[in-house]
Design a protein around this motif. Sequence first.
Motif, PDB file in Angstrom:
ATOM      1  N   GLY A   1      24.663   5.393 -68.796  1.00  0.00           N
ATOM      2  CA  GLY A   1      25.754   5.810 -68.657  1.00  0.00           C
ATOM      3  C   GLY A   1      25.813   6.249 -66.812  1.00  0.00           C
ATOM      4  O   GLY A   1      27.052   6.822 -67.030  1.00  0.00           O
ATOM      5  N   ALA A   2      26.010   4.868 -66.416  1.00  0.00           N
ATOM      6  CA  ALA A   2      26.755   5.450 -64.612  1.00  0.00           C
ATOM      7  C   ALA A   2      27.684   5.207 -65.303  1.00  0.00           C
ATOM      8  O   ALA A   2      28.673   4.504 -65.255  1.00  0.00           O
ATOM      9  CB  ALA A   2      26.093   4.093 -64.107  1.00  0.00           C
ATOM     10  N   THR A   3      28.584   6.586 -64.098  1.00  0.00           N
ATOM     11  CA  THR A   3      30.577   6.496 -64.004  1.00  0.00           C
ATOM     12  C   THR A   3      30.718   6.840 -62.370  1.00  0.00           C
ATOM     13  O   THR A   3      30.925   7.489 -62.181  1.00  0.00           O
ATOM     14  CB  THR A   3      30.320   7.873 -64.834  1.00  0.00           C
ATOM     15  N   PRO A   4      30.013   5.711 -61.590  1.00  0.00           N
ATOM     16  CA  PRO A   4      30.493   5.660 -60.024  1.00  0.00           C
ATOM     17  C   PRO A   4      32.053   5.992 -60.072  1.00  0.00           C
ATOM     18  O   PRO A   4      32.409   6.302 -59.118  1.00  0.00           O
ATOM     19  CB  PRO A   4      29.894   3.972 -59.912  1.00  0.00           C
ATOM     20  N   GLN A   5      33.534   5.978 -60.984  1.00  0.00           N
ATOM     21  CA  GLN A   5      34.184   6.463 -60.592  1.00  0.00           C
ATOM     22  C   GLN A   5      34.180   8.092 -60.761  1.00  0.00           C
ATOM     23  O   GLN A   5      35.443   9.062 -59.458  1.00  0.00           O
ATOM     24  CB  GLN A   5      34.883   6.062 -61.809  1.00  0.00           C
ATOM     25  N   ARG A   6      33.200   8.669 -60.881  1.00  0.00           N
ATOM     26  CA  ARG A   6      33.896  10.406 -60.032  1.00  0.00           C
ATOM     27  C   ARG A   6      33.476  11.173 -59.085  1.00  0.00           C
ATOM     28  O   ARG A   6      33.984  12.183 -58.862  1.00  0.00           O
ATOM     29  CB  ARG A   6      32.290  11.138 -61.373  1.00  0.00           C
ATOM     30  N   PHE A   7      33.545   9.822 -58.482  1.00  0.00           N
ATOM     31  CA  PHE A   7      32.573   9.827 -57.079  1.00  0.00           C
ATOM     32  C   PHE A   7      34.617  10.434 -56.422  1.00  0.00           C
ATOM     33  O   PHE A   7      34.762  10.716 -55.547  1.00  0.00           O
ATOM     34  CB  PHE A   7      32.190   9.368 -56.213  1.00  0.00           C
ATOM     35  N   GLY A   8      35.708   9.772 -57.449  1.00  0.00           N
ATOM     36  CA  GLY A   8      36.977  10.115 -56.307  1.00  0.00           C
ATOM     37  C   GLY A   8      37.005   8.443 -55.420  1.00  0.00           C
ATOM     38  O   GLY A   8      36.502   7.723 -55.401  1.00  0.00           O
ATOM     39  N   GLN A   9      38.955   7.948 -55.996  1.00  0.00           N
ATOM     40  CA  GLN A   9      39.157   6.900 -55.375  1.00  0.00           C
ATOM     41  C   GLN A   9      39.254   7.407 -53.263  1.00  0.00           C
ATOM     42  O   GLN A   9      39.283   5.723 -52.897  1.00  0.00           O
ATOM     43  CB  GLN A   9      40.519   6.725 -55.664  1.00  0.00           C
ATOM     44  N   ASP A  10      37.905   8.019 -53.284  1.00  0.00           N
ATOM     45  CA  ASP A  10      38.426   8.328 -51.187  1.00  0.00           C
ATOM     46  C   ASP A  10      36.795   7.739 -51.019  1.00  0.00           C
ATOM     47  O   ASP A  10      36.885   8.599 -49.781  1.00  0.00           O
ATOM     48  CB  ASP A  10      39.370   8.901 -51.032  1.00  0.00           C
ATOM     49  N   VAL A  11      35.950   7.429 -51.437  1.00  0.00           N
ATOM     50  CA  VAL A  11      34.885   7.798 -51.863  1.00  0.00           C
ATOM     51  C   VAL A  11      34.698   6.846 -50.678  1.00  0.00           C
ATOM     52  O   VAL A  11      35.071   4.878 -50.306  1.00  0.00           O
ATOM     53  CB  VAL A  11      33.686   6.745 -53.085  1.00  0.00           C
ATOM     54  N   ALA A  12      33.528   6.731 -49.784  1.00  0.00           N
ATOM     55  CA  ALA A  12      32.818   5.261 -48.600  1.00  0.00           C
ATOM     56  C   ALA A  12      32.262   4.440 -49.315  1.00  0.00           C
ATOM     57  O   ALA A  12      31.452   4.487 -50.536  1.00  0.00           O
ATOM     58  CB  ALA A  12      32.328   6.339 -47.581  1.00  0.00           C
ATOM     59  N   THR A  13      33.356   3.234 -48.851  1.00  0.00           N
ATOM     60  CA  THR A  13      32.372   1.944 -49.210  1.00  0.00           C
ATOM     61  C   THR A  13      32.306   0.833 -47.742  1.00  0.00           C
ATOM     62  O   THR A  13      32.523   1.270 -46.995  1.00  0.00           O
ATOM     63  CB  THR A  13      33.640   1.164 -50.324  1.00  0.00           C
ATOM     64  N   VAL A  14      31.909  -0.090 -48.101  1.00  0.00           N
ATOM     65  CA  VAL A  14      30.770  -1.353 -47.563  1.00  0.00           C
ATOM     66  C   VAL A  14      31.981  -2.138 -47.458  1.00  0.00           C
ATOM     67  O   VAL A  14      31.840  -3.208 -46.841  1.00  0.00           O
ATOM     68  CB  VAL A  14      29.575  -1.689 -47.937  1.00  0.00           C
TER      69      VAL A  14
END
Length: 289
Positions: free
Chosen positions: A123-136
Amino acid sequence: MADRVFVGLPKRMVRLTVDGHELEVLEGTTILEACRQLRIDTPTLCQLETLTPVNVCRVCVVEVEGSRVLVPACSRKVEPEMNIRTDSERVRHSRRLVLELLASSVDMSLCSAQVHGWLARYGATPQRFGQDVATVAQPVKIDNDLYVRDYSRCILCYKCVEACGVDAQNTFAIGVAGRGFDAHISTEYAVPLPESACVYCGNCIGVCPTGALMFKSEHDMREAGTWDESTQSITETVCPYCGVGCMLELHVQDNSIVKVTSPLDHSVTAGHLCVKGRFGFQFVQKRKP
């Protein structure tokens, strides 16, 4: 009289319990191997049978009775009377969070169907961290004709570092530099790859689970929208370049070889090849009709 040869002490059998199932395994067996004997699907990202466990992804953790913290199944050896739970709420929560953190910051779209299955199962929902989450996210590095490096897909599983080091090539051209979120794969002194000790064996590509390292032929075809694994066939053959006897798997699409791999369970290669075996296939396609 022939000299005596010491072949080691005989191994004992270890009794343990996994999810209520009792079993006996040889001492030295990891928890992951014991789980697989029971056909318990245990997610792994940094683990590979041909590489030394590095315990960095933490997605295989399980709960051991009496242990304060969750333990990595890929490297922890079984112990007598060990009682293990692989599907407790604590384990599921930890695995879900690890997968969410990875998928929120890294492009995992090219991971295997099995990895996407784990994302759904927990049930992983990575979208819950929002649009401004830091990425690589970063541009793809293309500095040679053999393979590309797309570190926006890198989960820092260390497999490429292990394959470049003592587990396969012994070149030590790459390592992990930086700390925390800034940690990344780097050459020695961060020199450009063509100026590094890399010998372009491509064994890093062979173990990459996310597509961060990819044949340039595959990258170009994906960019052109022509890469189609459903139409590809695999032909096994023996590498013609020398007498070692490495097994090759030729991936063919539209009557052209698009990449070359070797099976992990092959006794000669263990999935690893040299630069000629992995990349020296272009001559096949330049024969006159």
